[in-house]
Design a protein around this motif. Sequence first.
Motif, PDB file in Angstrom:
ATOM      1  N   GLU A 130      -4.803  -0.550   5.919  1.00 59.47           N
ATOM      2  CA  GLU A 130      -3.843  -1.244   5.063  1.00 59.47           C
ATOM      3  C   GLU A 130      -4.403  -1.567   3.683  1.00 59.47           C
ATOM      4  O   GLU A 130      -3.647  -1.780   2.741  1.00 59.47           O
ATOM      5  CB  GLU A 130      -3.383  -2.544   5.743  1.00 59.47           C
ATOM      6  N   LEU A 131      -5.726  -1.640   3.565  1.00 64.04           N
ATOM      7  CA  LEU A 131      -6.344  -1.999   2.293  1.00 64.04           C
ATOM      8  C   LEU A 131      -7.574  -1.136   2.061  1.00 64.04           C
ATOM      9  O   LEU A 131      -8.591  -1.316   2.711  1.00 64.04           O
ATOM     10  CB  LEU A 131      -6.745  -3.479   2.286  1.00 64.04           C
ATOM     11  N   THR A 132      -7.470  -0.191   1.138  1.00 69.17           N
ATOM     12  CA  THR A 132      -8.616   0.640   0.771  1.00 69.17           C
ATOM     13  C   THR A 132      -9.387  -0.034  -0.357  1.00 69.17           C
ATOM     14  O   THR A 132      -8.891  -0.955  -1.007  1.00 69.17           O
ATOM     15  CB  THR A 132      -8.159   2.022   0.315  1.00 69.17           C
ATOM     16  N   PHE A 133     -10.601   0.432  -0.610  1.00 74.96           N
ATOM     17  CA  PHE A 133     -11.364  -0.078  -1.752  1.00 74.96           C
ATOM     18  C   PHE A 133     -10.555   0.102  -3.041  1.00 74.96           C
ATOM     19  O   PHE A 133     -10.512  -0.780  -3.894  1.00 74.96           O
ATOM     20  CB  PHE A 133     -12.693   0.656  -1.877  1.00 74.96           C
ATOM     21  N   GLU A 134      -9.922   1.264  -3.188  1.00 72.35           N
ATOM     22  CA  GLU A 134      -9.138   1.542  -4.398  1.00 72.35           C
ATOM     23  C   GLU A 134      -7.997   0.550  -4.549  1.00 72.35           C
ATOM     24  O   GLU A 134      -7.746   0.023  -5.648  1.00 72.35           O
ATOM     25  CB  GLU A 134      -8.603   2.972  -4.348  1.00 72.35           C
ATOM     26  N   ASN A 135      -7.289   0.259  -3.459  1.00 73.56           N
ATOM     27  CA  ASN A 135      -6.205  -0.733  -3.503  1.00 73.56           C
ATOM     28  C   ASN A 135      -6.727  -2.094  -3.943  1.00 73.56           C
ATOM     29  O   ASN A 135      -6.134  -2.759  -4.809  1.00 73.56           O
ATOM     30  CB  ASN A 135      -5.572  -0.912  -2.122  1.00 73.56           C
ATOM     31  N   LEU A 136      -7.832  -2.519  -3.325  1.00 73.27           N
ATOM     32  CA  LEU A 136      -8.409  -3.830  -3.621  1.00 73.27           C
ATOM     33  C   LEU A 136      -8.810  -3.936  -5.085  1.00 73.27           C
ATOM     34  O   LEU A 136      -8.511  -4.928  -5.764  1.00 73.27           O
ATOM     35  CB  LEU A 136      -9.629  -4.073  -2.730  1.00 73.27           C
ATOM     36  N   ILE A 137      -9.467  -2.915  -5.596  1.00 73.31           N
ATOM     37  CA  ILE A 137     -10.003  -2.956  -6.955  1.00 73.31           C
ATOM     38  C   ILE A 137      -8.892  -2.871  -7.999  1.00 73.31           C
ATOM     39  O   ILE A 137      -8.869  -3.650  -8.966  1.00 73.31           O
ATOM     40  CB  ILE A 137     -11.028  -1.826  -7.143  1.00 73.31           C
ATOM     41  N   CYS A 166     -14.561   0.643  -9.474  1.00 75.67           N
ATOM     42  CA  CYS A 166     -14.440  -0.482 -10.397  1.00 75.67           C
ATOM     43  C   CYS A 166     -14.473  -0.014 -11.848  1.00 75.67           C
ATOM     44  O   CYS A 166     -13.693  -0.490 -12.689  1.00 75.67           O
ATOM     45  CB  CYS A 166     -15.561  -1.497 -10.132  1.00 75.67           C
ATOM     46  N   LYS A 167     -15.350   0.914 -12.154  1.00 72.99           N
ATOM     47  CA  LYS A 167     -15.439   1.439 -13.521  1.00 72.99           C
ATOM     48  C   LYS A 167     -14.121   2.065 -13.951  1.00 72.99           C
ATOM     49  O   LYS A 167     -13.696   1.928 -15.113  1.00 72.99           O
ATOM     50  CB  LYS A 167     -16.578   2.454 -13.616  1.00 72.99           C
ATOM     51  N   ARG A 168     -13.461   2.744 -13.036  1.00 74.57           N
ATOM     52  CA  ARG A 168     -12.179   3.381 -13.373  1.00 74.57           C
ATOM     53  C   ARG A 168     -11.128   2.356 -13.760  1.00 74.57           C
ATOM     54  O   ARG A 168     -10.168   2.666 -14.464  1.00 74.57           O
ATOM     55  CB  ARG A 168     -11.668   4.209 -12.185  1.00 74.57           C
ATOM     56  N   HIS A 169     -11.321   1.122 -13.313  1.00 77.21           N
ATOM     57  CA  HIS A 169     -10.345   0.064 -13.607  1.00 77.21           C
ATOM     58  C   HIS A 169     -10.892  -0.981 -14.577  1.00 77.21           C
ATOM     59  O   HIS A 169     -10.371  -2.096 -14.657  1.00 77.21           O
ATOM     60  CB  HIS A 169      -9.889  -0.584 -12.302  1.00 77.21           C
ATOM     61  N   GLY A 170     -11.928  -0.603 -15.318  1.00 73.31           N
ATOM     62  CA  GLY A 170     -12.431  -1.452 -16.393  1.00 73.31           C
ATOM     63  C   GLY A 170     -13.304  -2.604 -15.957  1.00 73.31           C
ATOM     64  O   GLY A 170     -13.524  -3.543 -16.732  1.00 73.31           O
ATOM     65  N   LEU A 171     -13.810  -2.577 -14.728  1.00 73.08           N
ATOM     66  CA  LEU A 171     -14.650  -3.655 -14.213  1.00 73.08           C
ATOM     67  C   LEU A 171     -16.111  -3.218 -14.173  1.00 73.08           C
ATOM     68  O   LEU A 171     -16.435  -2.162 -13.630  1.00 73.08           O
ATOM     69  CB  LEU A 171     -14.198  -4.061 -12.811  1.00 73.08           C
ATOM     70  N   SER A 172     -16.979  -4.051 -14.751  1.00 76.39           N
ATOM     71  CA  SER A 172     -18.410  -3.753 -14.821  1.00 76.39           C
ATOM     72  C   SER A 172     -19.180  -4.620 -13.838  1.00 76.39           C
ATOM     73  O   SER A 172     -18.835  -5.790 -13.620  1.00 76.39           O
ATOM     74  CB  SER A 172     -18.936  -4.014 -16.241  1.00 76.39           C
ATOM     75  N   LEU A 173     -20.240  -4.069 -13.280  1.00 81.04           N
ATOM     76  CA  LEU A 173     -21.067  -4.810 -12.334  1.00 81.04           C
ATOM     77  C   LEU A 173     -21.874  -5.877 -13.070  1.00 81.04           C
ATOM     78  O   LEU A 173     -22.549  -5.593 -14.049  1.00 81.04           O
ATOM     79  CB  LEU A 173     -22.019  -3.844 -11.610  1.00 81.04           C
ATOM     80  N   PHE A 194     -18.094  -8.259 -10.101  1.00 80.48           N
ATOM     81  CA  PHE A 194     -17.643  -7.473 -11.251  1.00 80.48           C
ATOM     82  C   PHE A 194     -16.778  -8.323 -12.175  1.00 80.48           C
ATOM     83  O   PHE A 194     -16.086  -9.236 -11.740  1.00 80.48           O
ATOM     84  CB  PHE A 194     -16.800  -6.284 -10.783  1.00 80.48           C
ATOM     85  N   GLY A 195     -16.812  -7.978 -13.464  1.00 87.60           N
ATOM     86  CA  GLY A 195     -15.952  -8.605 -14.449  1.00 87.60           C
ATOM     87  C   GLY A 195     -15.621  -7.623 -15.546  1.00 87.60           C
ATOM     88  O   GLY A 195     -16.167  -6.510 -15.607  1.00 87.60           O
TER      89      GLY A 195
END
Length: 231
Positions: A130-137, A166-173, A194-195
Motif C-alpha cells: 500500500e505504501l512504496t518508498f516512492e509514494n512516501l517520498i 528523495c533527490k528526484r523530489h528535491g530532498l537532500s540528505l 532529509f530536507g
Amino acid sequence: MKPFHFKKFSIQQSKEVFRVGTDGVLLGALASIKGCKTILEVGTGTGLISMMLAQRNKEVKILGIDINENAVHLAKENFENTPFHQRLEVVLKDFKFFTATEKIDLIVSNPPYFEINSSEKDDIARQQKELTFENLISKSASLLSHKGILSVIIPAESEDQFIAACKRHGLSLHHKVIIHGILKSKPQRLILEFGFEEREIKTTELTVEKLPRVYTDEYLELTKDFHQFQK
C-alpha cells in the motif's frame, strides 16, 4: 498480547497490529524534533513513535495516520492513556490521499520495506503493498514546510534506492545514523533525515547490543527516558 511498558506510558498491543520493536524505539528517540510544531507519523501502528515524540517535545502536536483500522483503534486507545493525549490524534487514512491545510514540520515513518511476497504476517506493515518508498517520498515532499524534515528508518541495503528517490523530489540528505544490531556486525538499519536545504551530511553510528539481549551503554543512554531497564 501483553502491553509494553515505558516509564511514562504503556502501549497496548494486538496480533492484528505490528508490535513494538527496536526500529520504532530508535526512530522515536532519534528523530529531529527541535523547533517542530507539527508532526505527521505515517503508518502509526500502536502509536509508539508518536508517543515518544510527544514526550520529547512538550509543544508539538502530532497526527498519526494508518490504513489499518485495527491500528487506528489501538493507537487511539494508547494515545488516550498517555499524559500527552491532548496533543495526539490518529485518523484512518491512506497517505497517498492525505491532505493538510498547513505545511508540516516533520514527517516521520517506519515504512514497509519488504518487496511484495507471499507472507501474510503483518503484510501491510512490512511489505510495500500500500505504501512504496516512492509514494512516501513524493507525498512527503508535497506536504513538508520549507524547513521541514522527513525522518525514516530503513534497512541499510535500501540506502541508495531511498536517497535517489528523495533527490528526484528535491530532498537532500541531512543526517544519517548507521545502526548496528550487535557489536561489530554489519549495519542493519539506517535512520535517514532529509530536507529541501542542501547541507553537509552529518553521519553518526549506534550499536544496540554488545551481546544478544545485552544492551550497549550508548543505547541505554539514548533510551533512558523511556525504557524501564537501566545500565
